[in-house]
Design a protein around this motif. Structure first.
Motif, short mmCIF file in Angstrom:
data_model
loop_
_atom_site.label_atom_id
_atom_site.label_comp_id
_atom_site.label_asym_id
_atom_site.label_seq_id
_atom_site.Cartn_x
_atom_site.Cartn_y
_atom_site.Cartn_z
N ASP A 145 0.92 -1.56 -0.06
CA ASP A 145 0.06 0.10 0.13
C ASP A 145 0.53 1.51 0.07
N TYR A 168 0.30 7.68 -5.21
CA TYR A 168 -0.62 6.13 -4.78
C TYR A 168 0.52 4.88 -6.02
N LYS A 212 5.11 5.94 1.86
CA LYS A 212 5.11 5.55 2.92
C LYS A 212 4.78 4.45 2.65
N TYR A 213 3.87 3.77 3.18
CA TYR A 213 4.04 1.69 3.61
C TYR A 213 3.08 1.76 4.56
N ASP A 214 2.50 0.34 4.64
CA ASP A 214 1.72 -0.32 5.60
C ASP A 214 2.74 -1.50 5.89
N ASP A 260 -1.34 -2.90 10.06
CA ASP A 260 -1.06 -1.90 9.24
C ASP A 260 -1.00 -0.75 9.54
N GLU A 261 0.26 -0.62 10.25
CA GLU A 261 0.54 0.73 10.70
C GLU A 261 0.74 1.37 9.59
N THR A 262 0.97 2.70 9.67
CA THR A 262 1.68 4.03 8.57
C THR A 262 3.46 3.36 8.94
N VAL A 268 7.27 5.22 7.40
CA VAL A 268 7.81 6.03 7.23
C VAL A 268 9.64 5.60 6.22
#
Length: 551
Positions: free
Chosen positions: A442, A461, A495-497, A501-503, A505
């Protein structure tokens, strides 16, 4: 009495020299005339128990045996024995003493086992006594009553002394006599273990020890309490169970809560019990400790395997842990705790496994953070498996260790160079490559535009970007007219998960953007139209009164 003759020894006397008499040896002093002492004066030995001689069935105790010599030390002689007296006084010759005395006990046919065996008691002086310990074991089935223990006493004594001028002779005999002691066996309440059973017993767990006991004695035990005796392996958590009155032959049941300690393998282990009670005289008594055997299981045992999940340098990931119960007892409410050292830091309290029966497996995950100082290599991960015992106490396994790999930090690069004219607003394209060993999930690629760049379009994205994969993204960027044509860099991040499911960087990577010269005219042309000076710049006509801005 049996008497046998000893040997005769003649020895020259030396004034001032002391010689010891041993066996049939003599000691000499100077003498001026022959004198003789000769008398059948045999020591009279009698054995008694000094102190209490009362025991109970099943008891092992040490008593004090006293052997007394009833000889009074007074002798008669054939004539005056002045020189003989000097021999006795100068060298401590003990007329009437029993020397080299030994005692042999005969306990055949008795409910009494004399543990001492043949015993040496040394010299018993005339008119005196010698004390020695006597250890006996009373049979569990001994009936109350008085028992006589025969014994045979062997010793030597002085039969005669002859003194003649410089010589003297000591004659000894050896004798054997019979005597005995009495031991009284009294009624008692005697504890007997009929049966013992264990439930939930294994290392570090709290379980039950059930026991059936009997009063195998001849006396009623009143106000009786039964206790489990603490030991290396059993630590009682409840004790002193009341059995009330227990008549001879009656049985009682009791159950004790106990923790098992120091057991490394399954097997049968001894557990001890003791009763406290009042006897028929109202006296407080304690029974001898009796032992039974209980089965102790090995308990839950574990094998583990570990799989890394998104564990990379300077990242948050997880250890996926599979646990198999290889033991002989089910693990209730099993769970896993990671107890890592650097470079890991646990971010969760552990993972649940549920109930694990023997041979069953379950998998859980423990969240970990990897330090930015970590190296991409394998690390040992200490793990503890815990479960609840029968009483809900937490039982922790010994530390288990598994190796787990940490991958290199997630990385990307901008692999192309974008170009834009000074003073223009255009779309630039950046080609981004995942140069690490894991995917970006993501993912959003972002630029940070500083002077001379401006943008309102700083994100693109891209979704998943797999290792080695490239993607081209575009952004609308403006460049100031005054920008010097040259290569600049834009700060670029992804920036990714993560797995949870935490963001996250990424670190900043540079994107090269080359600013070029404008492609239009760079020298203004002055025009004259109907006598009005004008300036043509970039396709725009300016009247004369506005030319001041250019000159």
């Amino acid at each position: 009495m049996n008497i046998s003759s000893g040997g005769t020894l003649r020895k020259a006397a030396v004034v001032g020299v002391v010689l010891l008499l041993v066996g049939s040896m003599g000691v000499g002093i100077s003498a001026t005339a022959g004198e003789r002492f000769s008398e059948e004066s045999v020591p009279g030995l009698l054995a008694t128990i000094d102190g209490t001689n009362t025991v109970t069935p099943g008891e092992t105790t040490t008593m004090t045996l006293a052997v007394q010599n009833r000889h009074d030390g007074i002798t008669n002689s054939d004539r005056a024995i002045e020189d003989v007296s000097r021999v006795i006084q100068a060298h401590g010759v003990q007329v009437g003493a029993a020397s080299g005395t030994t005692v042999t006990y005969r306990d055949d046919g008795l409910p009494i086992d004399v543990k001492t065996g043949t015993q040496s008691i040394g010299t018993v002086p005339s008119g005196g006594a010698t004390q020695v310990p006597l250890t006996v074991e009373i049979s569990e089935s001994a009936d109350p009553g008085t028992y006589t223990v025969p014994m045979e006493v062997e010793f030597s004594y002085i039969r005669g002394i002859f003194v003649d001028r410089d010589d003297y002779t000591v004659k000894r005999n050896t004798a054997t006599t019979e005597t005995s002691v009495t031991i009284r066996v009294e009624k008692d309440g005697r504890l007997e273990i009929v049966d013992t059973r264990g439930d939930g017993l294994y290392k570090n767990a709290e379980g039950d020890v059930a026991v059936t006991v009997r009063n195998a004695g001849s006396e009623t035990m009143s106000d009786t309490t039964l206790s489990l005796v603490g030991s290396t392996h059993f630590e009682p958590q409840s004790n002193g169970i009341a059995l009330d009155t227990v008549a001879p032959g009656e049985t009682r049941n009791a159950t004790f809560e106990t923790i098992v300690r120091g057991v490394e393998s399954a097997g049968s282990y001894a557990v001890g019990f003791r009763t406290d009670y009042e006897d028929a005289n109202g006296q407080l008594s304690k029974s001898t400790v009796r032992y039974g055997g209980v089965a102790v299981a090995g308990g839950p045992q574990y094998e583990i395997s570990v799989e890394p999940r998104s564990l990379y340098v300077d990242s948050t990931g997880a250890a996926r842990i599979t646990v198999t119960n290889t033991g002989d007892v089910a693990a209730t409410n099993a769970r896993v705790f990671a107890e890592p050292n650097q470079p890991f830091a646990p971010l969760s309290n552990g993972g649940q496994l549920g109930a694990l029966g023997p041979g069953e497996s379950a998998t859980t995950s423990v969240k970990l953070e990897v330090s930015d100082r970590a190296l991409a290599q394998s690390y040992a991960l200490p793990i503890v498996v815990a479960h609840d015992d029968t009483y809900g106490n937490v039982v922790r396994s010994d530390p288990l260790t598994a190796d787990i790999d940490v991958g290199p930090e997630r990385q990307f690069d901008v692999v192309n160079t974008a170009r834009i004219e000074a003073g223009a607003t255009e779309q630039i394209e950046l080609t981004v490559e995942n140069t690490g060993e894991s995917s970006f999930e993501d993912a959003v690629i972002r630029i940070n535009a500083d002077s001379p760049f401006e943008t309102d379009d700083d994100t693109a994205y891209v979704g998943e970007l797999a290792p080695g994969e490239q993607v081209t993204v575009s952004y609308t960027v403006s460049v100031g007219e005054a920008a010097t044509p040259k290569a600049y860099t834009l700060d670029t991040t992804i920036k990714y998960d993560n797995l949870f499911d935490e963001t996250v960087v990424s670190d900043v990577r540079p994107a090269t953007v080359e600013v070029t010269e404008p492609s239009g005219p760079s020298i203004p042309f002055v025009l004259t139209a109907i006598g009005v000076p004008m300036l043509l710049v970039g396709g725009i006509v300016y009247k004369r009164d506005r030319l001041r801005r250019f000159f």
